[in-house]
Design a protein around this motif. Structure first.
Motif, short mmCIF file in Angstrom:
data_model
loop_
_atom_site.label_atom_id
_atom_site.label_comp_id
_atom_site.label_asym_id
_atom_site.label_seq_id
_atom_site.Cartn_x
_atom_site.Cartn_y
_atom_site.Cartn_z
N LEU A 131 0.71 -1.03 0.06
CA LEU A 131 -0.02 -0.18 -0.23
C LEU A 131 0.77 1.32 -0.09
O LEU A 131 0.57 2.19 -0.79
CB LEU A 131 -1.04 0.13 1.23
CG LEU A 131 -1.81 1.20 1.41
CD1 LEU A 131 -2.77 1.29 0.16
CD2 LEU A 131 -2.68 1.12 2.84
N LEU A 132 1.89 1.12 0.81
CA LEU A 132 2.91 2.56 1.10
C LEU A 132 3.66 2.72 -0.45
O LEU A 132 3.81 3.62 -0.86
CB LEU A 132 3.84 2.29 2.11
CG LEU A 132 3.17 2.31 3.64
CD1 LEU A 132 3.96 2.07 4.64
CD2 LEU A 132 2.61 4.05 3.53
N GLN A 133 4.13 1.64 -1.02
CA GLN A 133 5.02 1.71 -2.26
C GLN A 133 4.04 1.98 -3.45
O GLN A 133 4.65 2.69 -4.24
CB GLN A 133 5.30 0.21 -2.55
CG GLN A 133 6.63 -0.23 -1.54
CD GLN A 133 6.98 -1.51 -1.80
OE1 GLN A 133 6.47 -2.21 -2.34
NE2 GLN A 133 8.20 -1.62 -1.22
N ASP A 134 2.65 1.91 -3.19
CA ASP A 134 1.88 2.33 -4.37
C ASP A 134 1.58 3.84 -3.93
O ASP A 134 0.75 4.46 -4.95
CB ASP A 134 0.45 1.51 -4.49
CG ASP A 134 0.99 0.16 -4.91
OD1 ASP A 134 1.85 -0.33 -5.52
OD2 ASP A 134 0.18 -1.00 -4.75
N THR A 135 1.56 4.15 -2.82
CA THR A 135 1.26 5.73 -2.57
C THR A 135 2.46 6.51 -2.50
O THR A 135 2.96 6.66 -1.38
CB THR A 135 0.42 5.51 -1.09
OG1 THR A 135 -0.69 4.59 -1.28
CG2 THR A 135 -0.03 6.89 -0.83
N THR A 136 2.95 7.17 -3.49
CA THR A 136 4.41 7.80 -3.47
C THR A 136 4.21 9.12 -3.52
O THR A 136 5.28 9.84 -3.45
CB THR A 136 5.21 7.09 -4.69
OG1 THR A 136 4.53 7.17 -5.61
CG2 THR A 136 5.48 5.52 -4.27
N THR A 137 3.13 9.82 -3.64
CA THR A 137 3.12 11.21 -3.79
C THR A 137 2.15 11.72 -2.86
O THR A 137 1.21 11.12 -2.23
CB THR A 137 2.63 11.71 -5.16
OG1 THR A 137 1.26 11.32 -5.39
CG2 THR A 137 3.57 10.76 -6.21
#
Length: 299
Positions: A131-137
């Protein structure tokens, strides 16, 4: 806009607390053995939390900032609007954290999903990493898919306030008889002496509130996302000057329950955190209503 900050919230493990108290591992092991437990059991839970924290720390996107906070220090930590909160632990830690937030998304992470399943800690460490890796901005962080869980807020007439995700308790600090005047949203009023009041959200409706509702015949309780609260008076005592007719009800959005203190003092705390509480003295008014800041729990 500043880059997002991942705030990792956790609590000290039982092993850490045992070592603080007993100084050495051998003394901690002896203490546990006298109570029919083993150090291996405590070490196992410590290792699972340690591994989960390491996984989350390693998954923070490169452009994000990071902070870490223990449960004991939550009341002294300054959360910001750019924060994404990663709570690593059990359901109760999510509730403890919620009262200090103002709309920041919360990722509940269970370090032991196969042993201690939770309702609020919905993600495994690996799932949270993805989830965090897909939420980068920053923009992506603002648009995390969240479920809004209702909260409850108590306010004193001097401006102090306190919120809870599960429930608010109002009563005597030692749970002796609390004396006050209760006024319901429809204007009914009664002087009471009781073991205190509980005002619960739908999230708290499976805990303390549920046990009281069951004894009262199973009042229909709100769900976690309902804009409605349930309130109960514990063990109201009828006497020549106190009554016991107004002992339960519901609070819809915009409605207020009023408690005017008639004891030396009453305490107000949320979600079982008695050390973080408000104190109301004789004559002060406490108002309780649906919270204005729901918990945004990442789905």
């Amino acid at each position: 806009m500043a880059n997002p900050r991942l705030v990792i919230v956790h609590r000290r493990t039982e092993l850490q607390e045992l070592l603080d108290r007993h100084a050495t591992r051998g003394q901690a092991e002896f203490f546990l053995r006298t109570r029919g437990r083993t150090i291996q059991e405590v070490q196992y839970h410590h290792d699972r939390l340690t591994e989960a924290l390491a996984t989350i720390r390693a998954s923070v996107p490169a452009e994000w900032r990071r902070a870490e906070i223990e449960r004991f220090d939550l009341s002294r930590f300054l959360f910001t609007a750019e924060d994404v909160i990663a709570v690593v632990g059990q359901d109760g830690l999510v509730a403890n954290t919620a009262k200090y937030l103002t709309g920041q998304p919360v990722i509940g992470i269970n370090p032991e999903p196969g042993i201690n399943p939770g309702v609020l800690v919905r993600h495994t460490p690996d799932a949270a990493t993805k989830l965090l890796q897909d939420t980068t901005t920053a923009k992506a962080a603002e648009h995390l898919s969240c479920e809004e869980l209702s909260t409850v807020t108590a306010r004193l007439d001097d401006g102090q306030e306190l919120s809870g995700l599960n429930e608010i308790f109002i009563g005597h600090s030692s749970h002796q008889s609390a004396r006050y005047r209760l006024t319901t949203p429809d204007g009914l009023t009664e002087r009471q002496s009781s073991s205190g009041l509980i005002v619960s959200t739908g999230t708290g409706a499976t805990g303390w509130c549920a046990s009281i509702a069951l004894e009262r015949g199973g009042r229909t309780l709100p769900t976690p996302t309902d804009s409605r609260l349930a309130w109960f008076v514990r063990e109201a005592w009828p006497s020549p000057i106190t009554g016991a007719s107004l002992t339960e009800g519901a609070l819809e959005a915009g409605e207020t329950l009023r408690i005017t203190v008639a004891s030396d003092q009453l305490v107000v705390f949320g979600d079982g955190m008695e050390e973080d509480r408000l104190t109301a003295s004789w004559g002060q008014e406490i108002t309780v209503q649906l919270g204005e800041r729901p918990l945004r729990l990442v789905a």
